[in-house]
Structures are given as C-alpha cells and as structure tokens.
Motif scaffolding. Structure first.
Motif, mmCIF file in Angstrom:
data_model
loop_
_atom_site.group_PDB
_atom_site.id
_atom_site.type_symbol
_atom_site.label_atom_id
_atom_site.label_comp_id
_atom_site.label_asym_id
_atom_site.label_seq_id
_atom_site.Cartn_x
_atom_site.Cartn_y
_atom_site.Cartn_z
ATOM 1 N N ASP A 312 0.506 -1.389 0.202
ATOM 2 C CA ASP A 312 0.368 0.025 -0.300
ATOM 3 C C ASP A 312 0.757 0.932 0.147
ATOM 4 O OD1 ASP A 312 -2.279 -1.613 -0.109
ATOM 5 O OD2 ASP A 312 -2.525 -1.704 2.822
ATOM 6 N N PRO A 313 0.736 2.162 -0.125
ATOM 7 C CA PRO A 313 1.361 3.385 -0.374
ATOM 8 C C PRO A 313 1.430 3.952 0.811
ATOM 9 C CG PRO A 313 -0.615 3.445 -1.690
ATOM 10 C CD PRO A 313 -0.691 2.585 -0.754
ATOM 11 N N ASP A 314 1.047 3.888 2.228
ATOM 12 C CA ASP A 314 1.033 3.906 3.316
ATOM 13 C C ASP A 314 2.087 3.070 3.899
ATOM 14 O OD1 ASP A 314 -0.626 2.606 3.668
ATOM 15 O OD2 ASP A 314 -1.722 3.581 4.921
ATOM 16 N N TYR A 315 2.823 2.155 3.219
ATOM 17 C CA TYR A 315 3.762 0.850 3.642
ATOM 18 C C TYR A 315 4.800 1.875 5.061
ATOM 19 C CZ TYR A 315 7.703 -2.040 3.950
ATOM 20 O OH TYR A 315 8.141 -3.409 3.858
ATOM 21 N N PHE A 316 5.160 3.356 4.431
ATOM 22 C CA PHE A 316 6.151 3.447 5.398
ATOM 23 C C PHE A 316 5.802 4.855 6.174
ATOM 24 C CE2 PHE A 316 9.273 2.302 2.166
ATOM 25 C CZ PHE A 316 10.208 1.535 3.298
ATOM 26 N N THR A 317 5.018 5.640 5.588
ATOM 27 C CA THR A 317 4.311 6.754 6.059
ATOM 28 C C THR A 317 3.252 6.375 7.131
ATOM 29 O OG1 THR A 317 2.781 6.528 3.941
ATOM 30 C CG2 THR A 317 4.371 7.993 3.986
ATOM 31 N N LYS A 318 2.962 5.505 7.110
ATOM 32 C CA LYS A 318 1.826 4.543 8.535
ATOM 33 C C LYS A 318 2.310 3.286 8.942
ATOM 34 C CE LYS A 318 -1.946 6.882 7.102
ATOM 35 N NZ LYS A 318 -4.005 6.831 7.325
ATOM 36 N N TRP A 319 3.532 3.365 9.019
ATOM 37 C CA TRP A 319 4.183 1.867 9.712
ATOM 38 C C TRP A 319 3.783 1.378 10.292
ATOM 39 C CZ3 TRP A 319 7.779 -0.485 7.382
ATOM 40 C CH2 TRP A 319 8.633 -1.791 8.257
ATOM 41 N N LYS A 320 3.471 1.970 11.665
ATOM 42 C CA LYS A 320 2.905 1.420 13.136
ATOM 43 C C LYS A 320 1.194 0.833 12.744
ATOM 44 C CE LYS A 320 6.097 4.142 15.985
ATOM 45 N NZ LYS A 320 5.813 5.113 17.725
ATOM 46 N N ASP A 321 1.107 1.004 11.787
ATOM 47 C CA ASP A 321 -0.367 0.974 11.483
ATOM 48 C C ASP A 321 -0.987 -0.104 11.279
ATOM 49 O OD1 ASP A 321 -1.582 2.841 13.268
ATOM 50 O OD2 ASP A 321 -1.248 4.240 12.636
ATOM 51 N N ASN A 322 0.118 -0.722 10.186
ATOM 52 C CA ASN A 322 0.028 -1.303 9.196
ATOM 53 C C ASN A 322 1.241 -2.617 9.590
ATOM 54 O OD1 ASN A 322 -1.812 -0.351 7.667
ATOM 55 N ND2 ASN A 322 -0.038 1.386 7.015
ATOM 56 N N PRO A 323 1.141 -4.156 10.529
ATOM 57 C CA PRO A 323 1.592 -4.876 10.702
ATOM 58 C C PRO A 323 1.388 -5.695 9.331
ATOM 59 C CG PRO A 323 0.018 -4.349 12.100
ATOM 60 C CD PRO A 323 0.398 -3.340 11.991
ATOM 61 N N ALA A 324 0.242 -6.167 9.056
ATOM 62 C CA ALA A 324 -0.442 -7.011 8.525
ATOM 63 C C ALA A 324 0.963 -6.636 6.878
ATOM 64 C CB ALA A 324 -1.805 -7.337 8.305
ATOM 65 N N GLY A 325 1.144 -8.308 7.068
ATOM 66 C CA GLY A 325 1.778 -8.369 5.155
ATOM 67 C C GLY A 325 3.372 -7.481 5.111
ATOM 68 N N ARG A 326 3.476 -7.071 6.155
ATOM 69 C CA ARG A 326 5.073 -6.841 6.028
ATOM 70 C C ARG A 326 6.489 -7.938 6.538
ATOM 71 N NH1 ARG A 326 5.657 -3.151 11.105
ATOM 72 N NH2 ARG A 326 3.446 -1.865 10.778
ATOM 73 N N ASP A 327 5.149 -8.939 6.244
ATOM 74 C CA ASP A 327 6.564 -10.137 5.927
ATOM 75 C C ASP A 327 6.653 -10.138 4.574
ATOM 76 O OD1 ASP A 327 3.753 -11.135 5.773
ATOM 77 O OD2 ASP A 327 4.034 -12.821 5.937
ATOM 78 N N LEU A 328 6.407 -9.501 3.765
ATOM 79 C CA LEU A 328 6.721 -9.922 2.109
ATOM 80 C C LEU A 328 7.892 -9.994 1.432
ATOM 81 C CD1 LEU A 328 4.596 -10.455 -0.467
ATOM 82 C CD2 LEU A 328 5.135 -7.850 -0.760
ATOM 83 N N LEU A 329 8.307 -8.481 1.945
ATOM 84 C CA LEU A 329 10.468 -8.907 1.601
ATOM 85 C C LEU A 329 10.818 -10.147 2.002
ATOM 86 C CD1 LEU A 329 9.319 -5.812 0.709
ATOM 87 C CD2 LEU A 329 11.020 -5.141 1.110
ATOM 88 N N ALA A 330 10.324 -9.907 3.561
ATOM 89 C CA ALA A 330 11.186 -11.524 4.481
ATOM 90 C C ALA A 330 10.782 -12.374 3.698
ATOM 91 C CB ALA A 330 10.983 -11.112 6.024
ATOM 92 N N HIS A 331 9.528 -12.702 3.059
ATOM 93 C CA HIS A 331 9.016 -14.153 2.214
ATOM 94 C C HIS A 331 9.519 -13.740 0.851
ATOM 95 C CE1 HIS A 331 6.617 -16.833 1.376
ATOM 96 N NE2 HIS A 331 6.332 -16.993 -0.288
ATOM 97 N N GLU A 332 9.932 -13.096 0.296
ATOM 98 C CA GLU A 332 10.183 -13.090 -1.029
ATOM 99 C C GLU A 332 11.830 -12.841 -1.345
ATOM 100 O OE1 GLU A 332 8.495 -13.911 -3.587
ATOM 101 O OE2 GLU A 332 6.408 -13.227 -2.333
ATOM 102 N N TYR A 333 13.083 -12.652 -0.074
ATOM 103 C CA TYR A 333 13.963 -12.492 -0.244
ATOM 104 C C TYR A 333 14.672 -13.752 0.526
ATOM 105 C CZ TYR A 333 18.380 -10.712 1.738
ATOM 106 O OH TYR A 333 20.325 -10.700 1.906
ATOM 107 N N THR A 334 14.065 -14.387 1.328
ATOM 108 C CA THR A 334 14.009 -15.934 1.600
ATOM 109 C C THR A 334 14.283 -17.534 0.308
ATOM 110 O OG1 THR A 334 13.492 -15.681 3.943
ATOM 111 C CG2 THR A 334 13.072 -18.212 2.874
#
Length: 651
Positions: A312-334
C-alpha cells in the motif's frame, strides 16, 4: 492378489459370458448408431529441449514508453538457419508454479527477413508455439509484436500506469524451441519514459542515463533474463541495505517515499539476519523491487537476485498501523535460498514449455513462509506481539478448517494449476494453497522438536544453514528430494523425520499441527477482541471478520466475502455475494453486528438478518450464542519459551 476393483470387473465379465442376451444388448449397433469416428492422433511437432548452446545471440528491444495505452512494443532479432523453426512464448513460469504465461495478450506478430514477411502458423495443440519456414540463405529474422497489458483489473494484473511500470521479460520475448533456456543468449534493451528511474537485477552493458531513455543490458541467458524483471517509475528512491543488497522503491506519489532512519534500519536488519541465518548468499547482488501503489497490480514474486513486491502507498508513512503483510519482503527474499537456489527436483524444468510438478511446495513455500515470519520478527519488520498474533490467526484458520476432513495437504500443491487464484465459493472447504501457512506450522513444530531433544543446543536454524547455506555465491540451482530433506534433518537432530513429514503432509488429519505452539510455551485461545495484526489485516482488506463466531466475513456495504462451510451463517442459507441489509430492524453496520453477537451470547434467541441474494430479499435467523471470538496465543509457562527464542534476533 487381485485388486478389489479389478476383481469386480472380472466378475462382471464372467457373468456376461454366462448370459449371451446381456452381451448382445450391450453391443447392439442399433442402440448407439452406426457412425463411430476415431480420434485424430495428437502428434507433438515441437522439438524437445537439448542442453546445448543456441548458435548466436538474440537481440531484444522493448519500447516501454506508451504508458497511456499500456502497450509494450517489441522488436526481436533472432539468428537462424534456413528450414523449419518453432518459436515459443513462455508458458510455465517459475514462481507461478503453473502454465500462466500471458499468451492472450500478445498482439500484432509479424515476422520478417530481408524485408519480406514470413508467414507463421500457431500450433494447434500448444497455442504458445509458432511454426514458420525460414527461407534459404536467411541468417536472421525479425519478430515484431506488442504486449497488450491490462488497462483494468478485470483483464488481468495491471503492469503499466502513468506513474510506474513492471516489465516482465517473459511477456515480451519469443525463444527458439529445442534448447535449454540457459543455453539461449539474449542481448536485451529497453526504452523507458524520460525522467523515470528503473531498477532490475540486470546490469547495463555500458554507460547509461539513470533517468529514462534507452538502457542496454549486458548479454544474459534467457532463463536469467526471465528471472530479472524491471520496475520503473516517475517517483523512485534507492537505498543501500548492504554492500550487495539494494532497496528500490517506486510510488504513485512522491510523499510515499518518505522513509525514517528507524524504518531503514529495520530493512537493513532483514538482510543482516538472513545472512546470519543461512551463512551464505546465493547472488552477486540483490535488488528489492518495491512498488507502493494502489494503481499497479498487486504482486509478491520471487527471483534469484531480486523480488517483485507490492504494498500500500502508506507502507512507510503509516508504519506502526500496518503490520499485516509486512513479512512480504522477508518471504520473497528467503526465496533466493529456498525455491531459487534449492528447488524440488520435479519443479526444475529446462525450458518454459516443460510442465512443472509441484510435489515439494510444502517445502518451497511452507518453509519460506516459516522463515519469512521468523525473519520479520528478528529484524523488526514485525514486533514479537504482531508475529505471535499473526501466528494465532494461522493456527485458528487451520485448526478449524472444514476441508481438513477430506483433503490432505499434499493435494493442495496442485492448486495453482487447478485454479490460478480465481474466486472460490467455499475456499475453506475446498482448501486452497494451504502448503504456505500449514507448511509454516509443520516447520514450527519441527523447530520445537529439535530444540527440545537437543536441550536448546540446536534448532531449525541449523537445518537452514546445512540445507540452504552451501556453496556461498553460487546462484545456479541445486535440486533436492524427500530423502535429502530427511537426511539433513537427521544430521541436525536424529528423529523419525520421514514419518513426521509423511503424516503431516500426505495424510488426511483432523487437526492442525499446533504442537510447535504448545511445545513452545503457548496455547491457542479466543477472546472478544481482535489482536493488533488482525485489526491491521481487517483495515487493509476493508473487511470485518466474524469467522469464529457467525462463520462469515463482511466487506463493503454489507457484502459477504467469505462463508465457513457448515458454520452458523452457512446453515442459515447465507453465501458469498449475499448482502446483509439490516440486523433486526436496524440498517446494517459492522459495529451493530458486533453488538448483536455480543447481546446474543448465552441466549437461545437467534440473530435475525435481512439479506439480499440476487434479486430476492428475505430474513434469516443465524443461530449463534458464543459471542465474538478472535484468536490469540496465550503464554502457558513462566520460564523460557522456545517460540520466543525462535523469534529473537541472532547475535
């Protein structure tokens, strides 16, 4: 011994031999007519791939500047010899695990040589193949065509907008049949809109401008080219996460590119924790491609030296409000380690026409899901509270999954072929791609067994280093089978791992593998309040979940988006697509439904809902008196917890 089914057939034939009248009735021509055609033989006219080099280098030029119409214009020059030639469009795509090549969006194909058009014929069996006869004396042909990318979501994933684009080379290239793709060399180039920034795992062959225009890339094998997509956009930011890893961020608007020092530190910690886990890196460089957008189509796709990620566009700008889906980069990096470097033997194929077999997706995706969540917690992408809350959702989902009654986990590895993520009526009963999250639970249990039996001296970390951390710097592919998985586990900690995996992966099991949670010092419980991760997920999806109470979820304007098979809502006659208009005599709202569920707790009075199904209106009574229920993990011990230890950062 004769198998039971065959024995029945033999008995039936014996009975027929004793009753000629019955036999005559079965073969009487008058009963079926006299016209009996025979099938036309299917002959594969396409040469199988050989592990030899294709003679010459294919030049591929892509004009990606028509962002208004969403059209990629392609010119491809292919060295050839005279005679029959078959060109293939990629069909079976790595990471998709299915024949999802976008052949339907190829348009305007014209093949020429020496200024003259060469006719082509599409193969009648494999529609991804084009046959042509190369005239005598011809040394090169030119194929010109367009990739007509979707301009609306109902046409497929949107890959080009006025602000950014996602160039996937498998959509803009034809390749000659008869060769392993690693033996076909391409010299690619692309033209991007002026002023745009682009990023890819490919590297330019010489000096190039950073802002738009033509970029010539170094020659590369076709399989590596397909594995090296491009993100480009008007608004971009690049950050170095380590000497070999770069974060490339693209956004619909420049404001979304604001990154705090703490957020950048977390993403650097992801790379650091992954390197400490695996003890090796299987790339010369790695590029995270991250689109912060609600206009470009959503994506999370692994590659060996990069990954395509959408947030979502607010991935960084509303960081504390959006933990859901934040494992995406870790998953794809793995996946650089698990899925790209190490890959199930029957999933690796020599070209993009040979069918893939997904036998080991419970390892490929299941262990990647496990490590993606673990690395998210260790790096700070998710707090431990958020990670535990996410795990609680997974535990509850699979413990109360109706489809467990009939379908084993191993059969779900076929789902991307059976159904390429089309909408489903009763997904929880059909089951769908459960090798991801249930796979995570299996590997969590394996970790807990290793920790318990080794008295904390070893863990699944040791397996990851032994299995994925070999051959530092090698970014080829190394395949594996079931026996190697078991052998490596036993080398870490002796146990009957073969039986452990067979029971959880191949058998129909009434309960989810939650022993990793209980052995780790927690248990699954339910309360009337959602956790922080669940609240974020609901906000992200614009959905209110009543899965563990009424057995449904509700989206915009009261539209039902999910129904649990044989749950209270299901038994009341509610289906996906039903619209809830009112609760008793009050117009529907999520909060009012929560109040109605709370008010009905412990009582015998059902909850009346006015619904609309199609053009019909009716009132249904939903019988449920258990109140609101949301899953959580509750600590059961006061001492050290192996689950807490698993989520702790590595020193």
């Amino acid at each position: 011994m004769i198998p039971p089914l065959r024995a029945l057939r033999l008995a039936a034939l014996a009975g027929a031999a004793l009753c000629p009248a019955i036999v005559a009735a079965q073969v009487d021509p008058a009963a079926t007519g006299t016209s009996k055609p025979q099938p036309v033989p299917i002959i594969d006219t396409i040469a199988p791939p050989r592990d030899v080099a294709y003679p010459g280098t294919i030049t591929l030029k892509v004009d990606a500047t028509d962002v208004v119409h969403g059209v990629f214009r392609v010119t491809e020059t292919i060295p050839v010899a005279s005679g029959p030639l078959t060109l293939l469009f990629p069909k079976w795509l790595p990471g998709d695990h299915a024949p999802q090549g976008t052949i339907d969006k190829l348009g305007g194909l014209v093949i020429t040589a020496d200024g003259k058009t060469i006719p082509w014929t599409r193969d009648l069996v494999d529609v991804f193949a084009f046959h042509l006869d190369v005239p005598a004396g011809t040394t090169a042909i030119t194929a010109a065509f367009q990739y007509l990318s979707p301009t609306a979501e109902n046409q497929g994933r949107v890959v080009m907008t006025p602000e950014m684009l996602n160039l996937q080379w498998d959509s803009v290239a034809l390749y000659p049949a008869g060769f392993y793709t690693r033996g076909i060399t391409f010299k690619p180039s692309a033209v991007y809109p002026e002023g745009w920034t682009s990023a890819t795992a490919l590297r330019p062959s010489g000096p190039s401008t950073a802002k738009g225009g033509l970029i010539d890339y170094a020659p590369v094998a076709f399989d590596t080219l397909v594995d090296s997509p491009v993100f480009a956009g008007k608004y971009a930011r690049t950050e170095t996460l380590s000497p070999r890893v770069t974060l490339n961020v693209f956004a619909d608007k420049p404001g979304s590119l604001a990154i705090t020092p703490d957020e950048l530190k977390i993403h650097r910690a992801l790379v650091d924790q992954a390197t400490k886990l695996y003890g090796a890196q299987h790339y010369d460089h790695y590029d995270f491609l991250l689109a912060l957008t609600d206009r470009l189509g959503d994506i999370g796709l692994e590659h060996h030296r990069s990954s395509e990620n959408g947030h979502d566009p607010d991935y960084f700008t509303k960081w504390k409000d959006n933990p859901a889906g934040r494992d995406l980069l870790a998953h794809e990096y793995t996946h650089s380690w698990d899925g790209k470097f190490r890959r199930g033997a029957d999933l690796w194929t020599p070209d993009f026409r040979t069918p893939m077999r997904n036998t080991y997706l419970w390892m490929y995706e299941g262990q990647t899901q496990f490590w993606g969540k673990v690395l998210s917690a260790r790096s700070g992408l998710m707090s431990q509270e958020e990670a535990l809350d996410a795990l609680a959702v997974t535990a509850a989902t699979y413990e109360y999954l109706p489809g467990r009654a009939w379908r084993p986990l191993i059969d779900t590895v076929n789902d991307e072929i059976i159904n390429p993520r089309r909408p489903m009526a009763y997904r929880n009963y059909s089951r769908f791609e459960d090798y991801y999250e249930e796979g995570q639970l299996i590997w969590l249990e394996a970790d807990s067994i290793i920790r318990e039996r080794s008295k904390g001296r070893k863990s699944l970390d040791d397996f990851a280093r032994a299995f994925f951390g070999v051959k530092d710097g090698d970014w080829g592919e190394q395949t594996y089978d079931f026996d190697e998985i078991v052998k490596t586990l036993n080398a870490v900690q002796p146990y009957d791992w073969a039986t452990f995996l067979k029971e959880r992966v191949f058998d129909v099991r009434p309960h989810a593998p939650l022993e990793g949670i209980t052995r780790g010092g927690y248990k699954l419980v339910f309360t009337d309040k959602p956790g922080v991760y669940q609240t974020s997920a609901a906000e992200k999806s614009k959905t209110a979940s009543f899965t563990y109470s009424l057995g449904l979820s509700v989206g915009k304007e009261g539209a039902v988006t999910n129904v649990v098979w044989d749950g209270p809502a299901f038994n009341a006659g509610i289906t996906i697509g039903t619209k809830i208009l009112a609760i008793a005599s009050q117009a529907y709202s999520d909060d009012d439904l929560k109040e109605a569920i709370t008010a009905a707790k412990g009582k015998t009075t059902p909850i009346p809902l006015l619904i609309k199904q199609g053009d019909g209106y009716r009132t249904v009574d939903v019988t449920w008196n258990g109140g609101l229920r949301y899953p959580h993990l509750e600590r059961t011990t006061k001492g050290p917890s192996s689950l807490d230890a698993l989520y702790a950062p590595k020193k």
